[in-house]
Design a protein around this motif. Sequence first.
Motif, PDB file in Angstrom:
ATOM      1  N   THR B 202     -16.363  11.891  10.054  1.00  0.00           N
ATOM      2  CA  THR B 202     -15.493  12.486  11.096  1.00  0.00           C
ATOM      3  C   THR B 202     -13.898  12.870  10.495  1.00  0.00           C
ATOM      4  O   THR B 202     -13.539  13.895  10.408  1.00  0.00           O
ATOM      5  N   ILE B 203     -13.442  11.915   9.737  1.00  0.00           N
ATOM      6  CA  ILE B 203     -12.102  11.873   8.993  1.00  0.00           C
ATOM      7  C   ILE B 203     -11.988  12.728   7.580  1.00  0.00           C
ATOM      8  O   ILE B 203     -10.951  13.040   7.353  1.00  0.00           O
ATOM      9  N   ASN B 204     -13.279  12.368   6.899  1.00  0.00           N
ATOM     10  CA  ASN B 204     -13.227  13.132   5.611  1.00  0.00           C
ATOM     11  C   ASN B 204     -14.578  13.594   5.290  1.00  0.00           C
ATOM     12  O   ASN B 204     -15.474  12.973   4.447  1.00  0.00           O
ATOM     13  N   PRO B 205     -14.943  14.755   5.865  1.00  0.00           N
ATOM     14  CA  PRO B 205     -16.396  15.220   5.780  1.00  0.00           C
ATOM     15  C   PRO B 205     -16.786  15.493   4.409  1.00  0.00           C
ATOM     16  O   PRO B 205     -17.947  15.385   3.973  1.00  0.00           O
ATOM     17  N   THR B 206     -15.701  16.022   3.506  1.00  0.00           N
ATOM     18  CA  THR B 206     -16.293  16.420   1.995  1.00  0.00           C
ATOM     19  C   THR B 206     -16.401  15.244   1.358  1.00  0.00           C
ATOM     20  O   THR B 206     -17.600  15.105   0.629  1.00  0.00           O
ATOM     21  N   LEU B 207     -15.879  14.285   1.547  1.00  0.00           N
ATOM     22  CA  LEU B 207     -16.062  12.886   0.795  1.00  0.00           C
ATOM     23  C   LEU B 207     -17.460  12.441   1.392  1.00  0.00           C
ATOM     24  O   LEU B 207     -18.160  11.658   0.758  1.00  0.00           O
TER      25      LEU B 207
END
Lengths: 306, 277
Positions: B202-207
């Motif tokens: 949710t907070i950092n989809p790329t990571l």
Amino acid sequence: MKLHRFTWLIAGLLLIYPGSLAADKEPKVLVINSDAGIEKYKVAQEEFTGTLSRPVRAINLDDPKWKIADVENLLYDEYPDLVYCIGSKAYLIAHRFISEKDIVFSSIVNWQRFPVTGKTYGVSVELHSGIQMTLFRYIFPKVKKIGVLYSTKYNSEWFKNTSTESKEMGIEIVGKSIAESKQSIDALRESLPAVDALWLIPDPLLMEDKDNLMKLFKACESRKLPVFSYHDSFIDYGALLVVSVDAPTIGRQAAGIAAEILSDGTIDEKVQYPAGSHIILNLKKVKEYGLQYNEAALSAVNQIVE
Amino acid sequence: MQRITHHITRFPGDKRLRGILGCCAVVLAVTITAFAAADKTTIYFYSSETSINNFKSLKMEFDRYLTKFGPYELQPFSDRESFEAHIKGKDQYVLLLSSWHYSKIYKDNALIAELAGTRKGEKYQRRILVAKDDAVKGGRIASASSIQHTNSYLKKMLRSNYELVATPILTVPKDIDALMSVGFGMARLALTTKNALDELQTINPTLYQKMKVLAEGEASLLLIVAVPERFSKDGQPLIAAIKNMASDPEGREKLGMLGLDGWQALDPSDTLKLETQ
């Protein structure tokens, strides 16, 4: 009788010799602390020595008995295989006298301004901007636009990289560059209507004028604009969220690097970003501003101000 | 107490009588204070599972909340040894500890598990081993659990492959730190929870997309509320106050500091799992 004594002497020497050989092989590790009176430095040293699990000798430069000449003598007498330097003063001394040895540093602001060699390793003092943004999002999932004031002289590269990273996270960084500290209030007014929070970064231009910094906090307070920052002391100024480095993790991380060097392991990054974060949240202000926050993320908050 | 002695010194009449009254007042005040302290029930908290280190805030917030229900207080510990040494020989206490830790000490301390913490309504969680590169054979492992706990998990999770991966452990404060350590290059692997990985989505989809789950552990119970057998009956009012935290907004906020959103009673199958862990 004489022969008997001689046999005992030889046997004794044989017993002691392998032991002394082993003792010689044990790498010597020295910790130089710039000022062990500073809590964060003290904690980093304790965690380093506790994690490394090897005999470590430590000196505190704040102790008046350690004059430069004495430290120089110690470094040449001991000639340690590895030195862990906490703070810039410690690093500069170690680099000056035994730069040919492995040196691991931590707690140095802007380490890039110091000389380094192929045997310099360390943990930087600032969290990766991606980590900071991830944690901002973790506590405040609804934050989409964050304002940043920065000087082109010191932080244009940082701003460029952070803007790119933020897009990947679905955050928009609204930046305003300033040429001098006084411009920050006007720059803030221009960007205010468009942002959900202000991210106060360690820009030397912004930090040089304390009065101006106070005005900046007041301007944000009057508009109920949350300020996110990087240092614990800004909570007293009125920051709503502080995401900083966890000092104990720094010591453990430095010990990990030291252990890998001493065991001839490979080090992926010579100077690493800190791996642990320390979060302070002003919950009183969160409620006062009527902000929505992630209750489940409270376990990640180290200190709550109420 | 100062106030009492002040009134007595002003008491008119015989000096001897004043002296006797003064002594009585001191004895009374000391007795009241001693009884008040002795009657206080302490919740001892240590989690080998997460490096929760917000002790000052945690104690302040929990003490403020629990006072509403009785003479209760929270005492957090940062290391297992001090925690275990502290509870030794005591009778009247409640423990907050990880399920792994409970399984190690419940016999020696004659403990009964009363409640398990919940997150999103679930009382079980899964530990996972993640990396950016799924071909990674070893390297530094970031973990928010204690070193003993991390090793124990890894041994169970990896079995014969444990030696291959068993490399230095970097203890970080939170599960999310462990994930970011892998994401930003401070560690090659992270031992974390499935829940933390879901949060990252949710907070950092790329990571999140870069993370590969290499191994998954068995489901284990979240934080446990336990009491000594001897205190099981008398401890019920405090257990009830803890259990009801989720139904009160203030209590929910305090629970959030432990990474939980509620408590559930344990059923026999939970207890069996807990004791054979």
